[in-house]
Design an enzyme around this catalytic site. Sequence first.
Site, PDB file in Angstrom:
ATOM      1  N   CYS A  91       0.972  -1.273   0.032  1.00 54.16           N
ATOM      2  CA  CYS A  91       0.070   0.105   0.199  1.00 54.16           C
ATOM      3  C   CYS A  91       0.802   1.355  -0.110  1.00 54.16           C
ATOM      4  O   CYS A  91       0.288   2.270  -0.313  1.00 54.16           O
ATOM      5  CB  CYS A  91      -0.846  -0.020   1.169  1.00 54.16           C
ATOM      6  SG  CYS A  91      -2.182  -1.392   1.105  1.00 54.16           S
ATOM      7  N   HIS A 338      -9.087   3.779  -1.486  1.00 56.67           N
ATOM      8  CA  HIS A 338      -7.588   3.536  -1.415  1.00 56.67           C
ATOM      9  C   HIS A 338      -7.146   2.687  -2.724  1.00 56.67           C
ATOM     10  O   HIS A 338      -7.379   1.378  -2.528  1.00 56.67           O
ATOM     11  CB  HIS A 338      -7.650   2.530  -0.095  1.00 56.67           C
ATOM     12  CG  HIS A 338      -6.189   2.134   0.200  1.00 56.67           C
ATOM     13  ND1 HIS A 338      -5.230   2.667  -0.322  1.00 56.67           N
ATOM     14  CD2 HIS A 338      -5.875   0.880   0.982  1.00 56.67           C
ATOM     15  CE1 HIS A 338      -4.045   1.733   0.039  1.00 56.67           C
ATOM     16  NE2 HIS A 338      -4.437   0.827   0.827  1.00 56.67           N
ATOM     17  N   CYS A 368       0.381   2.353   6.357  1.00 59.77           N
ATOM     18  CA  CYS A 368       0.568   1.246   6.659  1.00 59.77           C
ATOM     19  C   CYS A 368       0.738   0.054   5.381  1.00 59.77           C
ATOM     20  O   CYS A 368       0.121   0.587   4.385  1.00 59.77           O
ATOM     21  CB  CYS A 368      -0.281   0.402   7.741  1.00 59.77           C
ATOM     22  SG  CYS A 368      -2.143   0.522   7.149  1.00 59.77           S
TER      23      CYS A 368
END
Length: 382
Positions: A91, A338, A368
Amino acid sequence: MRGSDAYVVAAVRTPLGRRDGALSGWHPADLGAHVLLGVLERAGVDPGAVDDVIFGCVDQVGAQAGNLARTAWLSAGLPEHVPGTTVDRQCGSSQQAVHVAAQGIMAGSYDVAIAGGVEVMSLVPLLAATQAALGLGTPLSGRGWTRRYGDGEVSQFRGAELLIEQHSIDRGRMDAFALRSHQRATAAQRDGRLAQEIAAVDGFANDECIRADASLARMEALGPVFPDGTITAAQCSQISDGAAALVLASEEALRRHRLTPLARVAALGLGAADPITMLSGPIPATEAVLRRAGLTIGEIGRFEVNEAFAPVVLAWADAVGADLSRTNVRGGAIALGHPLGASGARIMTSLVHELQASGARYGLQTICEWGGTANATVLERV
């Protein structure tokens, strides 16, 4: 070679589309091309002067395989002599792309570099699902991993539940945080702050995932994702499609190309934690980047922390003492979405524009990443 501070001179993103929404039919290379052209125009720099293009992408399979940074650049009709590379730090991939670009400038290897990321999650399923469908095994099926961590389920949902337990975060606090994300994003969209960041795509100019009608009552009525869990869909980031890019330049490039800097990259940091809980990495990454910057948490005027799940940001804020009123003030991934490999650059685009709008001197972002790692970056407004 002479090193230099690295400066952000332009930052732009697409609006974020919901799954199977307005951007779902776009080829990832074409979406990447769109933000490349948009950020070059905003920077006012000759494309031929770019030394490298670094893009993040998580699921590098199918349309997103084959070095997406390179195919996006060429798909934009830009000079063939400019190279590109694609990185995967899950990510945090496009935040890592920014780190690579900044490090190249600091080392004297680059004068102008573009960092960004793309993910069209509607088109390319999550890689684990693709691997399972093709019978390719999983990244965690090797003997070394199973000997150390066992062969139980490893997932971000499980990690979120473990984080809730470890930090004693209650359901009401998570619902309130998720609602605030939508409220802040709605306000930022209404007053035009989000429009500053966005390069419209074929007339599509507004983030598609924001729920202006979100309410605490609706969130409280939702059951948990898993019967024995706490996390609900409202407290999770949304699957989405999007791209973002930033132009970074050295001091010499600023002079030579008459570029106007928006922010200086003040410090770069990394961290890692337990890969089973996996979502606590932003805590040590934040501590590391503050040490490198020589700053305290109280000196940071704006924070951007990826809202993979509500407890990620809440646990981070509790641990590092951050002020949530200064955090994700334009909304976060719970409201905006996201798009995995694009999120780090999307967050930094928001942070750069928010520093300019607010007048805050320092901004810090962290994200994260699957496996327990995390990136953290401190920017100083110019």
